[in-house]
Design a protein around this motif. Structure first.
Motif, PDB file in Angstrom:
ATOM      1  N   GLU A 149      -0.778 -19.633   0.190  1.00  0.00           N
ATOM      2  CA  GLU A 149       0.086 -18.295   0.288  1.00  0.00           C
ATOM      3  C   GLU A 149      -0.373 -17.032  -0.807  1.00  0.00           C
ATOM      4  OE1 GLU A 149       4.114 -19.817  -0.386  1.00  0.00           O
ATOM      5  OE2 GLU A 149       4.360 -21.077   1.389  1.00  0.00           O
ATOM      6  N   VAL A 150      -0.306 -17.482  -1.950  1.00  0.00           N
ATOM      7  CA  VAL A 150      -0.923 -16.634  -2.986  1.00  0.00           C
ATOM      8  C   VAL A 150      -2.219 -15.853  -2.680  1.00  0.00           C
ATOM      9  CG1 VAL A 150      -1.360 -15.932  -5.250  1.00  0.00           C
ATOM     10  CG2 VAL A 150       0.420 -17.623  -4.696  1.00  0.00           C
ATOM     11  N   MET A 151      -2.984 -16.721  -2.025  1.00  0.00           N
ATOM     12  CA  MET A 151      -4.376 -16.051  -1.626  1.00  0.00           C
ATOM     13  C   MET A 151      -4.314 -15.347  -0.509  1.00  0.00           C
ATOM     14  SD  MET A 151      -7.092 -16.168  -3.071  1.00  0.00           S
ATOM     15  CE  MET A 151      -8.848 -15.203  -2.456  1.00  0.00           C
ATOM     16  N   ASP A 152      -3.630 -15.662   0.400  1.00  0.00           N
ATOM     17  CA  ASP A 152      -3.219 -14.596   1.555  1.00  0.00           C
ATOM     18  C   ASP A 152      -2.585 -13.391   1.143  1.00  0.00           C
ATOM     19  OD1 ASP A 152      -4.317 -16.502   3.218  1.00  0.00           O
ATOM     20  OD2 ASP A 152      -2.428 -17.720   4.027  1.00  0.00           O
ATOM     21  N   SER A 153      -1.563 -13.498   0.216  1.00  0.00           N
ATOM     22  CA  SER A 153      -0.898 -12.306  -0.098  1.00  0.00           C
ATOM     23  C   SER A 153      -1.809 -11.389  -0.871  1.00  0.00           C
ATOM     24  CB  SER A 153       0.199 -12.736  -1.124  1.00  0.00           C
ATOM     25  OG  SER A 153       1.222 -13.594  -0.547  1.00  0.00           O
ATOM     26  N   ILE A 154      -2.888 -11.968  -1.617  1.00  0.00           N
ATOM     27  CA  ILE A 154      -3.680 -11.152  -2.365  1.00  0.00           C
ATOM     28  C   ILE A 154      -4.604 -10.179  -1.402  1.00  0.00           C
ATOM     29  CG2 ILE A 154      -6.056 -11.291  -3.816  1.00  0.00           C
ATOM     30  CD1 ILE A 154      -4.728 -13.791  -5.070  1.00  0.00           C
ATOM     31  N   ARG A 155      -4.972 -10.960  -0.260  1.00  0.00           N
ATOM     32  CA  ARG A 155      -5.880 -10.382   0.691  1.00  0.00           C
ATOM     33  C   ARG A 155      -5.181  -9.311   1.477  1.00  0.00           C
ATOM     34  NH1 ARG A 155      -7.805 -15.926   1.857  1.00  0.00           N
ATOM     35  NH2 ARG A 155      -9.838 -16.314   1.415  1.00  0.00           N
ATOM     36  N   ASN A 156      -3.612  -9.531   1.517  1.00  0.00           N
ATOM     37  CA  ASN A 156      -2.988  -8.528   2.537  1.00  0.00           C
ATOM     38  C   ASN A 156      -2.969  -7.380   1.476  1.00  0.00           C
ATOM     39  OD1 ASN A 156      -2.927 -10.267   4.591  1.00  0.00           O
ATOM     40  ND2 ASN A 156      -0.924 -11.041   4.105  1.00  0.00           N
ATOM     41  N   SER A 157      -2.834  -7.710   0.079  1.00  0.00           N
ATOM     42  CA  SER A 157      -2.575  -6.665  -0.757  1.00  0.00           C
ATOM     43  C   SER A 157      -3.670  -5.783  -0.634  1.00  0.00           C
ATOM     44  CB  SER A 157      -2.034  -7.063  -1.847  1.00  0.00           C
ATOM     45  OG  SER A 157      -0.639  -7.929  -1.885  1.00  0.00           O
ATOM     46  N   ILE A 158      -4.728  -6.491  -1.075  1.00  0.00           N
ATOM     47  CA  ILE A 158      -5.886  -5.850  -1.051  1.00  0.00           C
ATOM     48  C   ILE A 158      -6.207  -4.616   0.230  1.00  0.00           C
ATOM     49  CG2 ILE A 158      -8.737  -6.096  -1.307  1.00  0.00           C
ATOM     50  CD1 ILE A 158      -8.073  -8.087  -3.418  1.00  0.00           C
ATOM     51  N   THR A 159      -6.237  -5.654   1.352  1.00  0.00           N
ATOM     52  CA  THR A 159      -6.310  -4.766   2.576  1.00  0.00           C
ATOM     53  C   THR A 159      -5.469  -3.562   2.768  1.00  0.00           C
ATOM     54  OG1 THR A 159      -6.955  -6.776   3.842  1.00  0.00           O
ATOM     55  CG2 THR A 159      -6.527  -5.167   5.086  1.00  0.00           C
ATOM     56  N   ASN A 160      -4.213  -3.679   2.344  1.00  0.00           N
ATOM     57  CA  ASN A 160      -3.309  -2.714   2.506  1.00  0.00           C
ATOM     58  C   ASN A 160      -3.711  -1.251   1.613  1.00  0.00           C
ATOM     59  OD1 ASN A 160      -1.676  -4.048   4.331  1.00  0.00           O
ATOM     60  ND2 ASN A 160      -0.510  -4.667   2.766  1.00  0.00           N
ATOM     61  N   TYR A 161      -4.142  -1.740   0.503  1.00  0.00           N
ATOM     62  CA  TYR A 161      -4.622  -0.757  -0.575  1.00  0.00           C
ATOM     63  C   TYR A 161      -5.760  -0.094  -0.163  1.00  0.00           C
ATOM     64  CZ  TYR A 161      -5.083   0.754  -5.545  1.00  0.00           C
ATOM     65  OH  TYR A 161      -5.473   1.161  -6.716  1.00  0.00           O
ATOM     66  N   GLN A 162      -6.778  -1.074   0.408  1.00  0.00           N
ATOM     67  CA  GLN A 162      -7.954  -0.382   1.111  1.00  0.00           C
ATOM     68  C   GLN A 162      -7.876   0.494   2.503  1.00  0.00           C
ATOM     69  OE1 GLN A 162     -10.356  -3.996   1.766  1.00  0.00           O
ATOM     70  NE2 GLN A 162     -11.632  -3.541  -0.073  1.00  0.00           N
ATOM     71  N   ASN A 163      -6.790   0.074   3.136  1.00  0.00           N
ATOM     72  CA  ASN A 163      -6.482   0.814   4.449  1.00  0.00           C
ATOM     73  C   ASN A 163      -5.725   2.326   3.797  1.00  0.00           C
ATOM     74  OD1 ASN A 163      -7.424  -1.005   6.208  1.00  0.00           O
ATOM     75  ND2 ASN A 163      -5.248  -1.885   6.369  1.00  0.00           N
ATOM     76  N   GLU A 164      -5.048   2.212   2.925  1.00  0.00           N
ATOM     77  CA  GLU A 164      -4.466   3.381   2.183  1.00  0.00           C
ATOM     78  C   GLU A 164      -5.574   4.314   1.736  1.00  0.00           C
ATOM     79  OE1 GLU A 164      -1.592   6.384   1.109  1.00  0.00           O
ATOM     80  OE2 GLU A 164      -1.262   4.483   2.414  1.00  0.00           O
ATOM     81  N   ALA A 165      -6.480   3.708   1.247  1.00  0.00           N
ATOM     82  CA  ALA A 165      -7.681   4.516   0.517  1.00  0.00           C
ATOM     83  C   ALA A 165      -8.473   5.177   1.427  1.00  0.00           C
ATOM     84  CB  ALA A 165      -8.585   3.649  -0.537  1.00  0.00           C
ATOM     85  N   VAL A 166      -8.579   4.446   2.685  1.00  0.00           N
ATOM     86  CA  VAL A 166      -9.480   5.008   3.871  1.00  0.00           C
ATOM     87  C   VAL A 166      -8.771   6.019   4.456  1.00  0.00           C
ATOM     88  CG1 VAL A 166     -10.262   4.414   6.082  1.00  0.00           C
ATOM     89  CG2 VAL A 166     -10.699   2.854   4.297  1.00  0.00           C
ATOM     90  N   ARG A 167      -7.185   5.875   4.634  1.00  0.00           N
ATOM     91  CA  ARG A 167      -6.368   6.994   4.970  1.00  0.00           C
ATOM     92  C   ARG A 167      -6.527   8.269   4.284  1.00  0.00           C
ATOM     93  NH1 ARG A 167      -1.960   9.411   4.375  1.00  0.00           N
ATOM     94  NH2 ARG A 167      -1.296   8.094   2.446  1.00  0.00           N
ATOM     95  N   ILE A 168      -6.451   8.095   3.156  1.00  0.00           N
ATOM     96  CA  ILE A 168      -6.696   9.191   2.062  1.00  0.00           C
ATOM     97  C   ILE A 168      -7.954   9.887   2.548  1.00  0.00           C
ATOM     98  CG2 ILE A 168      -6.700  10.060  -0.217  1.00  0.00           C
ATOM     99  CD1 ILE A 168      -4.407   7.755  -1.024  1.00  0.00           C
ATOM    100  N   LEU A 169      -9.213   9.294   2.444  1.00  0.00           N
ATOM    101  CA  LEU A 169     -10.328   9.829   2.464  1.00  0.00           C
ATOM    102  C   LEU A 169     -10.361  10.343   3.942  1.00  0.00           C
ATOM    103  CD1 LEU A 169     -13.261   9.420   1.622  1.00  0.00           C
ATOM    104  CD2 LEU A 169     -13.580   7.117   3.125  1.00  0.00           C
ATOM    105  N   SER A 170      -9.974   9.964   5.152  1.00  0.00           N
ATOM    106  CA  SER A 170      -9.856  10.548   6.329  1.00  0.00           C
ATOM    107  C   SER A 170      -9.180  11.848   6.335  1.00  0.00           C
ATOM    108  CB  SER A 170      -9.389   9.636   7.335  1.00  0.00           C
ATOM    109  OG  SER A 170     -10.065   8.346   7.576  1.00  0.00           O
TER     110      SER A 170
END
Length: 450
Positions: A149-170
């Motif tokens: 559960e924790v590992m899945d949460s880490i993956r989701n948090s990092i993915t959300n972080y990256q998606n936000e970064a890509v949105r800002i980049l775009s």
């Protein structure tokens, strides 16, 4: 009406020209500053995404080391676990330093840090239990599912972080495009105004010069003045053209080339490439995540693909290395021209196998790469052969497709290309094999599932 003298006409023309130049120069400078700020944001976003990948990779090392030690009892897995712990501290500190002034990003980072700390605690508990109470007790802790559960949460948090970064980049790339277009418009206006001014000045000079023909000295002075003015305009055009040209050889250099003194054509070319950089950045992030999830992916889109088109696209992306190495590449897809397959996988397979052949070429001879398809026993085969450094299969054959396995010294070697290729092929129910001899060459054969 009083006739305007030649000197007055020239003075007025030059004044109009200077006013137009100052207005357009000021507007262009403001646009250039905005482009520069956006470039820094793009560069920073790229670095943040790279560090996030390192954090995820290090967390996976902790999980891998913990599970490996729990299952086998082999203490060598603890080295992977310790390495992951050590690397995590470094990458988290780096990410925190990149976001010192962004409260929202720091809040997201705190969430990731808390999840990672939970993952560390669970892993440490499992390792301790395995060492003191045995495998059954350790496995019982794993079966509770808290670690997953924790590992899945880490993956989701990092993915959300990256998606936000890509949105800002775009968003910043879009703003950069608007600024570049505005700057191009300003430059075009300047050229038009300069042309009109020069034409007007020329016409006025011709009209007034007739009155001064009787005075040779005055006529020569006027001609000298016109030549100087035209030379100044020509020098300005040459300086602008020279200073607005800058090379674009890789991502970092490409972003760095966006300066206020680049030419119009170069701005168009650079921005087109910047859009591809943004697209490729997103694709690269997805491909890196794909290594972790590919074996869980059951639904992979297929389409009818032409081997020749995929091959041609690969050569375009590797053109610089091909020219540098003077490689001779021959392809024959007459046996099988098409296949129903995943486009992203087939492009990756071609890219990894051909780029490896170029990367690990033998420097004492010209690289020769042969690519061909074959149909045998209702299976489609792809053969990629080279005359490069080769691999000692007796020594390294069992680990050639392993993660982070490197067999030759090369600054760009990461040991992930063949691993990813094998993973992709097997996920599509296919197989890959290799035959090689040191200092002779290597042949990879891909068997596609029908």
């Amino acid at each position: 009406m009083k006739r305007i003298s030649l000197k007055t006409s020239i003075d007025l023309t030059f004044a109009v020209f200077m006013i137009a130049f100052i207005v357009l120069a000021y507007s262009t400078y403001n646009r250039a500053e905005s482009v520069r700020e956006n470039r820094l944001i793009v560069y920073r976003t790229s670095n943040i995404n790279a560090v996030l990948e390192k954090i995820l990779s290090s967390t996976i090392d902790i999980e891998t080391g913990t599970r490996g030690y729990t299952i086998t009892g082999d203490t060598s897995y603890l080295q992977v676990y310790k390495k992951g712990n050590k690397s995590l501290d470094v990458w988290i500190d780096s990410l925190q330093s990149m976001n010192e002034t962004n409260a929202l990003q720091l809040q997201k980072l705190d969430t990731i840090k808390q999840l990672i700390e939970s993952r560390k605690i669970i892993s440490a508990q499992v390792i301790k239990t395995r060492g003191e109470e045995g495998i059954e007790e350790a496995i019982s802790i794993i079966k509770e599912g808290r670690g997953k559960e924790v590992m899945d949460s880490i993956r989701n948090s990092i993915t959300n972080y990256q998606n936000e970064a890509v949105r800002i980049l775009s968003e910043n790339l879009t703003q950069t495009e608007e600024n570049v277009k505005a700057r191009n418009t300003n430059f075009a206006l300047f050229v038009i105004i300069a042309f009109i001014v020069v034409v007007f000045a020329y016409v006025k000079i011709r009209q007034n010069a007739k009155q001064l023909l009787i005075e040779k000295t005055i006529q020569e002075n006027l001609m000298d003045e016109l030549i100087v003015q035209n030379q100044q305009l020509n020098d300005f055009a040459n300086i602008t053209s020279h200073n607005l040209r800058s090379p674009a050889s890789n991502i970092t250099a490409l972003i760095a080339t966006i300066e206020e003194n680049s030419t119009v054509d170069e701005y168009k070319m650079i921005f087109d490439m910047l859009k591809k950089v943004a697209q490729n950045l997103n694709e690269s992030l997805n491909q890196l995540m794909e290594v972790l999830h590919i074996k869980k992916n059951k639904l992979i889109d297929k389409e009818v693909l032409t081997f020749q088109k995929i091959y041609s696209k690969t050569l375009e992306s590797l053109q610089g290395e091909i020219l540098k190495s003077k490689a001779v590449i021959k392809a024959d897809f007459s046996a099988v021209g098409e296949i129903e397959y995943s486009k992203i996988y087939l492009e990756s397979i071609f890219h990894n196998l051909i780029s490896n052949a170029l990367k690990y070429r033998d420097l004492v001879r010209i690289p020769e790469i042969t690519i061909q398809t074959e149909k045998k026993n209702n299976h489609i085969f792809l053969h990629v052969a080279d005359n490069g450094l080769g691999i000692d299969l007796e020594k390294n054959g069992h680990k050639i497709f392993g993660m982070h396995q490197i067999f030759h010294n090369h600054p760009d070697a990461k040991g992930i290309g063949l691993f990813m290729t094998k993973t992709q092929i097997e996920s599509m129910k296919g197989k890959i094999s290799v035959s090689s001899e040191a200092s002779v060459g290597t042949t990879f054969t891909v068997m596609f599932a029908t």
